[in-house]
Design a protein around this motif. Structure first.
Motif, PDB file in Angstrom:
ATOM      1  N   GLU A  25       0.847  -1.200   0.000  1.00  0.00           N
ATOM      2  CA  GLU A  25       0.000   0.000   0.000  1.00  0.00           C
ATOM      3  C   GLU A  25       0.882   1.248   0.000  1.00  0.00           C
ATOM      4  O   GLU A  25       1.775   1.396   0.835  1.00  0.00           O
ATOM      5  N   ALA A  26       0.618   2.140  -0.937  1.00  0.00           N
ATOM      6  CA  ALA A  26       1.415   3.352  -1.090  1.00  0.00           C
ATOM      7  C   ALA A  26       1.116   4.354   0.023  1.00  0.00           C
ATOM      8  O   ALA A  26       0.054   4.337   0.631  1.00  0.00           O
ATOM      9  N   VAL A  27       2.079   5.231   0.257  1.00  0.00           N
ATOM     10  CA  VAL A  27       1.941   6.318   1.227  1.00  0.00           C
ATOM     11  C   VAL A  27       2.145   7.630   0.480  1.00  0.00           C
ATOM     12  O   VAL A  27       3.089   7.771  -0.293  1.00  0.00           O
ATOM     13  N   VAL A  28       1.254   8.593   0.713  1.00  0.00           N
ATOM     14  CA  VAL A  28       1.349   9.907   0.091  1.00  0.00           C
ATOM     15  C   VAL A  28       2.042  10.847   1.068  1.00  0.00           C
ATOM     16  O   VAL A  28       1.645  10.962   2.224  1.00  0.00           O
ATOM     17  N   ILE A  29       3.076  11.520   0.585  1.00  0.00           N
ATOM     18  CA  ILE A  29       3.821  12.466   1.401  1.00  0.00           C
ATOM     19  C   ILE A  29       3.522  13.862   0.872  1.00  0.00           C
ATOM     20  O   ILE A  29       3.677  14.120  -0.322  1.00  0.00           O
ATOM     21  N   GLU A  30       3.076  14.753   1.753  1.00  0.00           N
ATOM     22  CA  GLU A  30       2.740  16.119   1.343  1.00  0.00           C
ATOM     23  C   GLU A  30       3.822  17.081   1.782  1.00  0.00           C
ATOM     24  O   GLU A  30       4.326  17.022   2.899  1.00  0.00           O
ATOM     25  N   ARG A  31       4.162  17.989   0.865  1.00  0.00           N
ATOM     26  CA  ARG A  31       5.161  19.029   1.156  1.00  0.00           C
ATOM     27  C   ARG A  31       4.810  20.263   0.351  1.00  0.00           C
ATOM     28  O   ARG A  31       4.786  20.227  -0.878  1.00  0.00           O
ATOM     29  N   ASP A  32       4.506  21.345   1.005  1.00  0.00           N
ATOM     30  CA  ASP A  32       4.181  22.626   0.367  1.00  0.00           C
ATOM     31  C   ASP A  32       3.063  22.492  -0.659  1.00  0.00           C
ATOM     32  O   ASP A  32       3.134  23.037  -1.763  1.00  0.00           O
ATOM     33  N   GLY A  33       2.045  21.712  -0.328  1.00  0.00           N
ATOM     34  CA  GLY A  33       0.895  21.565  -1.205  1.00  0.00           C
ATOM     35  C   GLY A  33       1.105  20.604  -2.361  1.00  0.00           C
ATOM     36  O   GLY A  33       0.219  20.413  -3.191  1.00  0.00           O
ATOM     37  N   LYS A  34       2.266  20.009  -2.432  1.00  0.00           N
ATOM     38  CA  LYS A  34       2.549  19.034  -3.485  1.00  0.00           C
ATOM     39  C   LYS A  34       2.602  17.643  -2.867  1.00  0.00           C
ATOM     40  O   LYS A  34       2.872  17.483  -1.681  1.00  0.00           O
ATOM     41  N   ARG A  35       2.330  16.665  -3.696  1.00  0.00           N
ATOM     42  CA  ARG A  35       2.260  15.293  -3.200  1.00  0.00           C
ATOM     43  C   ARG A  35       3.318  14.421  -3.862  1.00  0.00           C
ATOM     44  O   ARG A  35       3.582  14.529  -5.052  1.00  0.00           O
ATOM     45  N   LEU A  36       3.869  13.553  -3.058  1.00  0.00           N
ATOM     46  CA  LEU A  36       4.850  12.576  -3.498  1.00  0.00           C
ATOM     47  C   LEU A  36       4.344  11.217  -3.028  1.00  0.00           C
ATOM     48  O   LEU A  36       3.864  11.089  -1.909  1.00  0.00           O
ATOM     49  N   VAL A  37       4.437  10.202  -3.873  1.00  0.00           N
ATOM     50  CA  VAL A  37       3.927   8.883  -3.518  1.00  0.00           C
ATOM     51  C   VAL A  37       5.096   7.926  -3.326  1.00  0.00           C
ATOM     52  O   VAL A  37       5.954   7.796  -4.201  1.00  0.00           O
ATOM     53  N   LEU A  38       5.099   7.271  -2.173  1.00  0.00           N
ATOM     54  CA  LEU A  38       6.073   6.224  -1.890  1.00  0.00           C
ATOM     55  C   LEU A  38       5.354   4.894  -2.080  1.00  0.00           C
ATOM     56  O   LEU A  38       4.425   4.569  -1.344  1.00  0.00           O
ATOM     57  N   ALA A  39       5.766   4.158  -3.106  1.00  0.00           N
ATOM     58  CA  ALA A  39       5.087   2.904  -3.444  1.00  0.00           C
ATOM     59  C   ALA A  39       6.118   1.874  -3.885  1.00  0.00           C
ATOM     60  O   ALA A  39       7.170   2.232  -4.428  1.00  0.00           O
ATOM     61  N   PRO A  40       5.811   0.587  -3.693  1.00  0.00           N
ATOM     62  CA  PRO A  40       6.747  -0.441  -4.157  1.00  0.00           C
ATOM     63  C   PRO A  40       6.788  -0.496  -5.678  1.00  0.00           C
ATOM     64  O   PRO A  40       5.782  -0.249  -6.343  1.00  0.00           O
ATOM     65  N   GLU A  41       7.953  -0.791  -6.208  1.00  0.00           N
ATOM     66  CA  GLU A  41       8.115  -0.901  -7.653  1.00  0.00           C
ATOM     67  C   GLU A  41       7.467  -2.202  -8.121  1.00  0.00           C
ATOM     68  O   GLU A  41       7.605  -3.245  -7.490  1.00  0.00           O
ATOM     69  N   VAL A  42       6.779  -2.132  -9.238  1.00  0.00           N
ATOM     70  CA  VAL A  42       6.186  -3.320  -9.829  1.00  0.00           C
ATOM     71  C   VAL A  42       7.159  -3.823 -10.885  1.00  0.00           C
ATOM     72  O   VAL A  42       7.342  -3.196 -11.925  1.00  0.00           O
ATOM     73  N   VAL A  43       7.793  -4.933 -10.568  1.00  0.00           N
ATOM     74  CA  VAL A  43       8.785  -5.505 -11.472  1.00  0.00           C
ATOM     75  C   VAL A  43       8.090  -6.559 -12.333  1.00  0.00           C
ATOM     76  O   VAL A  43       7.495  -7.488 -11.796  1.00  0.00           O
ATOM     77  N   PRO A  44       8.145  -6.411 -13.652  1.00  0.00           N
ATOM     78  CA  PRO A  44       7.503  -7.420 -14.493  1.00  0.00           C
ATOM     79  C   PRO A  44       8.214  -8.758 -14.375  1.00  0.00           C
ATOM     80  O   PRO A  44       9.429  -8.815 -14.233  1.00  0.00           O
ATOM     81  N   GLY A  45       7.425  -9.822 -14.426  1.00  0.00           N
ATOM     82  CA  GLY A  45       7.988 -11.161 -14.362  1.00  0.00           C
ATOM     83  C   GLY A  45       8.616 -11.562 -15.690  1.00  0.00           C
ATOM     84  O   GLY A  45       8.445 -10.899 -16.711  1.00  0.00           O
ATOM     85  N   VAL A  46       9.345 -12.640 -15.664  1.00  0.00           N
ATOM     86  CA  VAL A  46      10.033 -13.124 -16.856  1.00  0.00           C
ATOM     87  C   VAL A  46       9.026 -13.455 -17.959  1.00  0.00           C
ATOM     88  O   VAL A  46       9.244 -13.159 -19.126  1.00  0.00           O
ATOM     89  N   LEU A  47       7.901 -14.056 -17.606  1.00  0.00           N
ATOM     90  CA  LEU A  47       6.919 -14.465 -18.600  1.00  0.00           C
ATOM     91  C   LEU A  47       6.076 -13.301 -19.117  1.00  0.00           C
ATOM     92  O   LEU A  47       5.390 -13.454 -20.127  1.00  0.00           O
ATOM     93  N   ASP A  48       6.120 -12.157 -18.453  1.00  0.00           N
ATOM     94  CA  ASP A  48       5.338 -11.001 -18.899  1.00  0.00           C
ATOM     95  C   ASP A  48       5.844 -10.434 -20.219  1.00  0.00           C
ATOM     96  O   ASP A  48       5.139  -9.696 -20.889  1.00  0.00           O
ATOM     97  N   HIS A  49       7.068 -10.758 -20.600  1.00  0.00           N
ATOM     98  CA  HIS A  49       7.642 -10.239 -21.842  1.00  0.00           C
ATOM     99  C   HIS A  49       7.252 -11.057 -23.065  1.00  0.00           C
ATOM    100  O   HIS A  49       7.500 -10.641 -24.191  1.00  0.00           O
TER     101      HIS A  49
END
Length: 81
Positions: A25-49
């Motif tokens: 689950e991502a976390v939204v970080i707010e700074r000066d009215g702007k938002r930054l999202v901390l989320a895990p990277e979605v790495v494609p699997g070997v078969l996804d290619h």
């Protein structure tokens, strides 16, 4: 998504990062009215290619009734040996 301030992130960065990685689950970080999202990277699997192929000719529902083991055909082939 949980929203936190940059100060809260700085105070608990390791715990927040571990929680994001554990739950996905991502976390939204707010700074000066702007938002930054901390989320895990979605790495494609070997078969996804691999390209998608339409390998079934005909109706896929007909495959349910196909018998992979035909006892009569097996007996006929054994008699030929």
């Amino acid at each position: 998504m949980e929203q936190i301030t940059l100060t809260a992130l700085r105070q608990n960065i390791f715990q927040i990062a571990d929680r994001v990685l554990a739950t996905g689950e991502a976390v939204v970080i707010e700074r000066d009215g702007k938002r930054l999202v901390l989320a895990p990277e979605v790495v494609p699997g070997v078969l996804d290619h691999l390209p998608r192929r339409n390998a079934i000719i005909g109706d896929a529902d007909d495959l349910v009734n196909i018998s992979a083991w035909d006892k009569d055909a097996w007996q006929d082939n054994q008699n030929d040996l």
